[in-house]
Design an enzyme around this catalytic site. Structure first.
Site, PDB file in Angstrom:
ATOM      1  N   ASP A 126     -18.614 -39.848  11.018  1.00 31.16           N
ATOM      2  CA  ASP A 126     -17.865 -40.965  10.420  1.00 31.16           C
ATOM      3  C   ASP A 126     -17.039 -41.679  11.487  1.00 31.16           C
ATOM      4  OD1 ASP A 126     -17.161 -42.633   8.358  1.00 31.16           O
ATOM      5  OD2 ASP A 126     -15.579 -41.332   7.568  1.00 31.16           O
ATOM      6  N   VAL A 127     -17.710 -42.091  12.540  1.00 27.40           N
ATOM      7  CA  VAL A 127     -17.009 -42.816  13.611  1.00 27.40           C
ATOM      8  C   VAL A 127     -16.863 -44.272  13.175  1.00 27.40           C
ATOM      9  CG1 VAL A 127     -17.101 -43.525  16.037  1.00 27.40           C
ATOM     10  CG2 VAL A 127     -17.950 -41.273  15.377  1.00 27.40           C
TER      11      VAL A 127
END
Lengths: 279, 432
Positions: A147-148
């Site tokens: 979840d960058v």
């Protein structure tokens, strides 16, 4: 802002006054509350006196995410990752709640920075280098962040970056994407393989998401306005969306955005490339 | 590089071009016999100096009722049933045959048609497979990994085995290149090859493990009687997987049981392809029963085999022999006879009779070894053009033979166009 389920007075009482809370809260959300605080003692009674972020989690379906983040962060320490100082369970406002104490990161989330517009190439390279370095640290334990996004990158006043929120992190050898089989992550940043719900995600998925973040840094806007379907159909071509930046930056972004995970550059390669671009 | 897909017999017919190495299938030779060969015989044979042992964990579901011989051979290896298989000792058991006779009932009775599932058993089995390969002097390690089938595409079991194999190599301090076996049932490959999550997941996983030198790829064919696979999507999936690993992740790839499609796979980046003359050496099947072979003439020009019963004679009568023939030392008597307008029946080494395959086998191996050596000499960037020309010429030639009604179903004429299409599709995709 939704009502705070953990009012300051209850928090003070629950922790026996070992946190001096700074108001207002940093964040009140559906999953809990985050306070900025001065921690006078840790849970073992040792004098600390450090500035921290005290995160209180509502005891809901988010537990697995919290535990995952704690597990991941307990195993990895790195200057570009949030530092876990303490965790435990406490009764606050009459409910058993999981709490996590993080070292306070001065600065602001990257999404807030980007609301003011794009940033220069050198500053982008610096953020990229720091995030890649953080991803390398978690990847050395075979953990994928998944979840960058700008929201999960804190930018310090000196321009350095810290990757936060490993709630979605997953070990490479765990092949199930989520308990429900659904895709985890934030729409608009999902790699093609993540989007397809593939079982084996690697750091290459984080590399793809980071490339979207970097394009956003350079232009001030998301290349597809956050639209995942558009991203899947037509991944951005750096030469057209960021024509004003150096060819070197365009080429590296191009490789990071490769549709096939195994064709994307490795984290060690990226670290070297961005390090050079910072000079 | 071409590796001979070794069966029970170590000795192979002589070839003019050196065969680089051998891939030994666990199902072809019992553990107790392999031990003996490792000790005394391997180094006497040039093509065994570089050797691989395929542990064939992917054959764990073989039915002992249908194929007791194969089951017995596989069951003698410790990775199928832990370490409970008694080691052969001449003092205790006498001859190896006596060992096999004494242990056959237990080996078959213990055969569960499944792979070990609990963590401790997997670790022990994975380690046993690595240890065995070290013991017989393999020059790379092929990790034991089960077959991916349509029933379970979660890949959890496969990845657990790969991880266990990697850990075993680490514990044993293995310094050899380590390859993860990717064994895929054809059913999982009938999906869009560019979007097949199984292919992507394997390439993602293997490319992410630094401990792995690459992948050893085996694909199970559902049509057991075919010497040449002509399933478009599975073949393209194979090309995509090779390309992802080789060009994308810079890993090495070994392919087996693809017959001469191995030449095409080489153009996509496969380092080694293994094959052999017999059907069981060219394609992998869990259900096919081995049978006695008839001689087949392998024609590199047609990228296929030409039937020897009538077809080669008809081609000769039509004056097209020189277009079809691939000269080797083994086919010299045949060529000489046909040039003198004699028939195949006049050449004892090539006569169409059961098990009369020595010359045909020598010829096939020479053609395969020569093709591999030729490709090896060509620069990587020119290989694609070479393979394209080969397939295009072969497709046109078989079309001509069909149009002139010179070939029957005894000759292989269907796969060439499929291979050409697959190769072109891959080139378009990979921009090669």
């Amino acid at each position: 802002m939704p009502p705070n389920p953990f009012p300051p007075s209850d928090v003070l009482a629950a922790f026996g006054g070992r946190f001096a809370l700074a108001l207002p809260e940093l964040r009140v959300g559906g999953q809990g509350v985050v306070y900025k605080a001065r921690r006078t003692h840790d849970k073992y009674g040792n004098v600390t006196g450090d500035d921290v972020a005290l995160k209180l989690h509502l005891n809901s379906g988010q537990d697995e995410r919290v535990e995952r983040e704690i597990t991941a962060m307990t195993n990895v320490q790195h200057p570009c990752l949030a530092t876990l100082l303490e965790e435990g369970t406490e009764t606050v406002s009459g409910r058993r709640s999981r709490y996590v104490v993080w070292a306070l990161i001065e600065g602001e989330p990257l999404d807030v920075t980007l609301q003011r517009g794009g940033i220069g190439e050198k500053q982008t390279a610096r953020i990229a280098r720091d995030v890649v370095s953080a991803l390398s640290a978690i990847w050395s334990k075979h953990i994928v962040h998944r979840d960058v996004t700008p929201k999960n990158i804190m930018v310090r006043p000196d321009g350095s970056a810290v990757l936060i929120d490993l709630g979605g992190a997953r070990h490479l050898d765990e092949t199930t994407v989520t308990a429900t089989g659904a895709t985890f992550g934030t729409l608009g940043y999902l790699s093609p393989e993540q989007s397809r719900g593939e079982r084996t995600l690697t750091s290459a998925s984080d590399v793809f998401a980071l490339a979207i973040v970097l394009v956003q840094c350079l232009t001030g806007t998301h290349p597809t306005g956050g639209n995942q379907a558009l991203l899947n159909a037509s991944p951005p071509r750096p030469a057209t969306v960021v024509p004003h930046v150096s060819t070197g930056m365009q080429q590296i972004l191009d490789r990071m955005l490769h549709q096939r995970a195994s064709f994307r550059p490795s984290l060690s390669e990226l670290e070297r490339e961005f390090e050079q671009m910072m000079r | 590089m071409y590796f001979f897909n070794a069966r029970y017999t170590l000795k192979i017919p002589e070839t003019e071009t050196e065969i680089t190495g051998a891939a030994i299938a666990a199902s072809a030779v019992s553990a107790v016999d392999l031990d003996k060969r490792a000790q005394k015989q391997f180094d006497k044979h040039e093509h065994f100096k570089r050797r691989l042992l395929d542990p064939q964990l992917y054959m764990a579901s073989v039915d002992p009722a249908l194929d007791p011989d194969t089951t017995e051979k596989l069951a003698a290896y410790p990775w199928f049933h832990g370490t409970s298989v008694p080691e052969y000792s001449s003092g205790e058991h006498g001859t190896r045959t006596k060992w096999k006779e004494a242990n056959r009932p237990a080996l078959l009775a213990n055969w569960t048609r499944t792979v070990p599932t609990d963590s401790a058993s997997i670790q022990a089995a994975a380690e046993a497979a690595v240890q065995y390969q070290l013991k017989i002097g393999c020059d790379s390690i092929l990790l034991a990994v089960p077959l991916t089938t349509i029933e379970d595409q979660s890949l959890e079991t496969e990845i657990t085995w790969m991880r266990a194999g990697i850990e075993a190599c680490s514990r044993l301090g293995v310094g050899l290149p380590v390859y993860a076996t990717v064994a895929l049932s054809e059913a999982v490959l009938h999906a869009s090859p560019l979007k097949n999550p199984v292919i992507h997941s394997f390439s993602n996983y293997i490319s992410s493990r630094r401990e792995l030198a690459g992948a050893y790829i085996v694909m199970e064919q559902s049509e057991t009687g075919k010497y040449f696979w002509d399933a478009k999507d599975p073949l393209m999936a194979c090309m995509v997987l090779i390309d992802d690993l080789h060009r994308g992740a810079r890993k090495k790839v070994i392919v087996n049981y693809l017959g001469t499609f191995g030449v095409v796979a080489t153009a996509a980046g496969a380092e080694i392809w293994a094959s052999g003359y017999n059907l069981s050496q060219r394609r992998f099947s869990r259900t096919a029963k081995p049978g006695r072979a008839y001689p087949r003439y392998h024609s590199f020009a047609t990228a296929g085999d030409i039937g020897l019963k009538d077809d080669l004679d008809k081609i000769n009568e039509a004056g097209l022999l020189s277009e079809v023939i691939t000269p080797t030392a083994a086919d010299a008597p045949l060529r000489k006879a046909l040039e003198r307008k004699l028939t195949v029946e006049n050449v004892p080494q090539w006569k169409h009779s059961q098990s009369n395959t020595t010359a045909a086998q020598a010829h096939y191996l020479q053609v395969a070894a020569r093709a591999a050596a030729t490709l090896n000499e060509i620069q990587a960037k020119d290989r694609c053009e070479w393979v394209y020309d080969w397939l295009k010429t072969a497709s046109e030639l078989v079309k001509k033979l069909e149009t002139k009604k010179l070939v029957t179903s005894a000759s292989d004429t269907r796969h060439q166009k499929v291979w050409l299409d697959v190769f072109q599709q891959w080139r378009d995709y990979a921009k090669q």
